[in-house]
Design a protein around this motif. Structure first.
Motif, short mmCIF file in Angstrom:
data_model
loop_
_atom_site.label_atom_id
_atom_site.label_comp_id
_atom_site.label_asym_id
_atom_site.label_seq_id
_atom_site.Cartn_x
_atom_site.Cartn_y
_atom_site.Cartn_z
N SER A 79 35.43 31.60 41.77
CA SER A 79 36.57 31.55 40.87
C SER A 79 37.86 31.67 41.69
O SER A 79 37.90 32.37 42.69
CB SER A 79 36.47 32.71 39.89
N ILE A 93 40.27 33.40 41.12
CA ILE A 93 40.66 34.80 41.10
C ILE A 93 40.05 35.54 42.29
O ILE A 93 40.61 36.49 42.82
CB ILE A 93 40.25 35.46 39.77
N ALA A 94 38.89 35.09 42.77
CA ALA A 94 38.18 35.77 43.85
C ALA A 94 38.68 35.36 45.24
O ALA A 94 38.24 35.90 46.23
CB ALA A 94 36.68 35.51 43.74
N TYR A 148 44.98 40.42 49.16
CA TYR A 148 44.82 40.74 47.74
C TYR A 148 43.98 39.65 47.10
O TYR A 148 43.96 38.52 47.56
CB TYR A 148 46.17 40.75 47.02
N HIS A 149 43.31 39.99 46.02
CA HIS A 149 42.71 38.99 45.17
C HIS A 149 43.68 38.78 44.02
O HIS A 149 44.45 39.69 43.67
CB HIS A 149 41.33 39.44 44.65
N LEU A 150 43.70 37.59 43.46
CA LEU A 150 44.68 37.24 42.45
C LEU A 150 44.68 38.23 41.29
O LEU A 150 45.74 38.63 40.81
CB LEU A 150 44.43 35.81 41.95
N ASP A 151 43.48 38.68 40.85
CA ASP A 151 43.44 39.62 39.73
C ASP A 151 44.05 40.97 40.12
O ASP A 151 44.76 41.59 39.33
CB ASP A 151 42.02 39.78 39.19
N GLU A 152 43.82 41.41 41.36
CA GLU A 152 44.41 42.67 41.83
C GLU A 152 45.93 42.56 41.93
O GLU A 152 46.66 43.47 41.52
CB GLU A 152 43.87 43.04 43.21
N THR A 183 47.89 40.46 40.35
CA THR A 183 48.45 40.35 39.00
C THR A 183 48.55 41.72 38.34
O THR A 183 49.57 42.06 37.75
CB THR A 183 47.59 39.41 38.14
N ALA A 184 47.49 42.53 38.47
CA ALA A 184 47.50 43.87 37.88
C ALA A 184 48.59 44.73 38.53
O ALA A 184 49.31 45.47 37.84
CB ALA A 184 46.14 44.53 38.05
N LYS A 185 48.74 44.62 39.84
CA LYS A 185 49.75 45.41 40.57
C LYS A 185 51.15 45.01 40.14
O LYS A 185 52.01 45.86 39.87
CB LYS A 185 49.56 45.20 42.07
N THR A 207 52.00 43.47 37.32
CA THR A 207 52.18 43.81 35.91
C THR A 207 52.51 45.28 35.76
O THR A 207 53.41 45.66 35.01
CB THR A 207 50.91 43.45 35.11
#
Length: 60
Positions: free
Chosen positions: A4, A6-7, A43-47, A49-51, A53
């Motif tokens: 993905s 995101i990974a 970073y991974h995209l999900d990490e 994004t969370a950071k 946000t």
């Protein structure tokens, strides 16, 4: 096996750093090497994004 998006690991980079590195590379003799201009932290995209946000919470 496809991963993905995101990974996929990413490393943030400043546009100023990219412009400076590109200017230096453009006027030097080719070194046939890899030029690192990104942040050493991955970073991974999900990490990321969370950071981002979390950092933006409370700012309207």
């Amino acid at each position: 096996m496809r991963r993905s998006p995101i990974a996929v690991p990413m490393r943030p980079v400043s546009t100023d750093d990219v412009a400076t590195a590109l200017a230096h590379v453009a006027v030097r003799v080719p070194l046939f090497d890899v030029l690192e201009v990104a942040d050493p932290e991955e970073y991974h995209l999900d990490e990321l994004t969370a950071k981002l946000t979390a950092a933006g919470k409370g700012h309207a």
